[in-house]
Scaffold this motif. Sequence first.
Motif, short mmCIF file in Angstrom:
data_model
loop_
_atom_site.label_atom_id
_atom_site.label_comp_id
_atom_site.label_asym_id
_atom_site.label_seq_id
_atom_site.Cartn_x
_atom_site.Cartn_y
_atom_site.Cartn_z
N GLY A 1 0.79 -1.22 0.00
CA GLY A 1 0.00 0.00 0.00
C GLY A 1 0.82 1.27 0.00
N VAL A 2 2.15 1.15 -0.17
CA VAL A 2 3.02 2.33 -0.29
C VAL A 2 3.41 2.50 -1.75
CG1 VAL A 2 5.23 3.36 0.35
CG2 VAL A 2 3.86 2.17 2.07
N LEU A 3 3.17 3.68 -2.28
CA LEU A 3 3.33 3.94 -3.70
C LEU A 3 4.45 4.95 -3.94
CD1 LEU A 3 -0.49 4.45 -4.15
CD2 LEU A 3 0.75 2.37 -4.75
N TYR A 4 5.12 4.80 -5.05
CA TYR A 4 6.23 5.70 -5.40
C TYR A 4 5.82 6.60 -6.57
CZ TYR A 4 10.70 7.36 -7.18
OH TYR A 4 11.72 8.15 -7.60
N THR A 5 6.25 7.86 -6.48
CA THR A 5 6.12 8.78 -7.62
C THR A 5 7.21 9.84 -7.51
OG1 THR A 5 4.56 10.10 -8.93
CG2 THR A 5 4.52 10.42 -6.53
N GLU A 6 7.28 10.69 -8.48
CA GLU A 6 8.20 11.82 -8.45
C GLU A 6 7.41 13.10 -8.72
OE1 GLU A 6 11.35 11.09 -11.19
OE2 GLU A 6 11.98 9.24 -10.19
N VAL A 7 7.70 14.11 -7.92
CA VAL A 7 7.03 15.40 -8.07
C VAL A 7 8.09 16.45 -8.36
CG1 VAL A 7 5.41 17.03 -7.05
CG2 VAL A 7 5.35 14.62 -6.37
N ASP A 8 8.06 16.96 -9.56
CA ASP A 8 9.06 17.95 -9.98
C ASP A 8 10.47 17.42 -9.74
OD1 ASP A 8 9.58 20.33 -11.23
OD2 ASP A 8 9.50 21.54 -9.42
N GLY A 9 10.66 16.13 -10.01
CA GLY A 9 11.96 15.50 -9.87
C GLY A 9 12.29 15.00 -8.48
#
Length: 231
Positions: A26-34
């Motif tokens: 239930g832990v998700l990864y993303t990138e926000v403005d690098g």
Amino acid sequence: MTVPVAEGSCVVEPVHWAARLVRAPGVLYTEVDGLPCLVRAADGLVRALTPTWAGIWAQLDGRPVAQALNIDPDALDPIDARNLLEVLRRLKGTEMVCDAGPADTRQPTAALDPAMVRAASVRIVLDGSIDRDRSSVGLTIEPGSTGRAVLTLADAAGTVRVTTRRRLRTRTVERVSVIDPTASGADQLAAGAFASIVKAVEDRTVLLTPGLVDLLAGLAERATAPGSPRR
């Protein structure tokens, strides 16, 4: 009353080189403005990471820590060893990683690339409102507000396309702004706007939709891009 504890059992396994840690479900990864970010879907907690921390998290697959990270603890500088264990303790303390079960092993995440999984189109409800002036449609996202904005987010050539249904017509949203009275000045950056947007999601189970957190990250980048409306 004393509760007997079976020999060798422990409620929380201490973090050490032989500890078997795994990325929490239930832990998700993303990138926000690098900037690498983890999202805990259960409650919408957003944790910004350094690239090094993100790489450490990605390699935790249920094997002993030293093996998963491919390091020799005896060869590490004592300060580096202490700092690395502290990183692991913090990740575990915020439930971004957890103790592996007896048969819990996962493939390491070799490449942290949010573009690898994209949601084609997701309908979502956020705290906030939709407004329209003579020339454009705008979205205001405000965690905790009584208003609701019903949107469809889609990936469009690397940017997030936002549409809403108004009077039986689908309209494109040109303006995006985020209002969060609880945010500090530093939180006005894209990562802070992203945390506010996640907080504004009405039903957080939708966060588990593949690729949705990437679309929300793109929405935060739109809201904080140069020339975006601020409130």
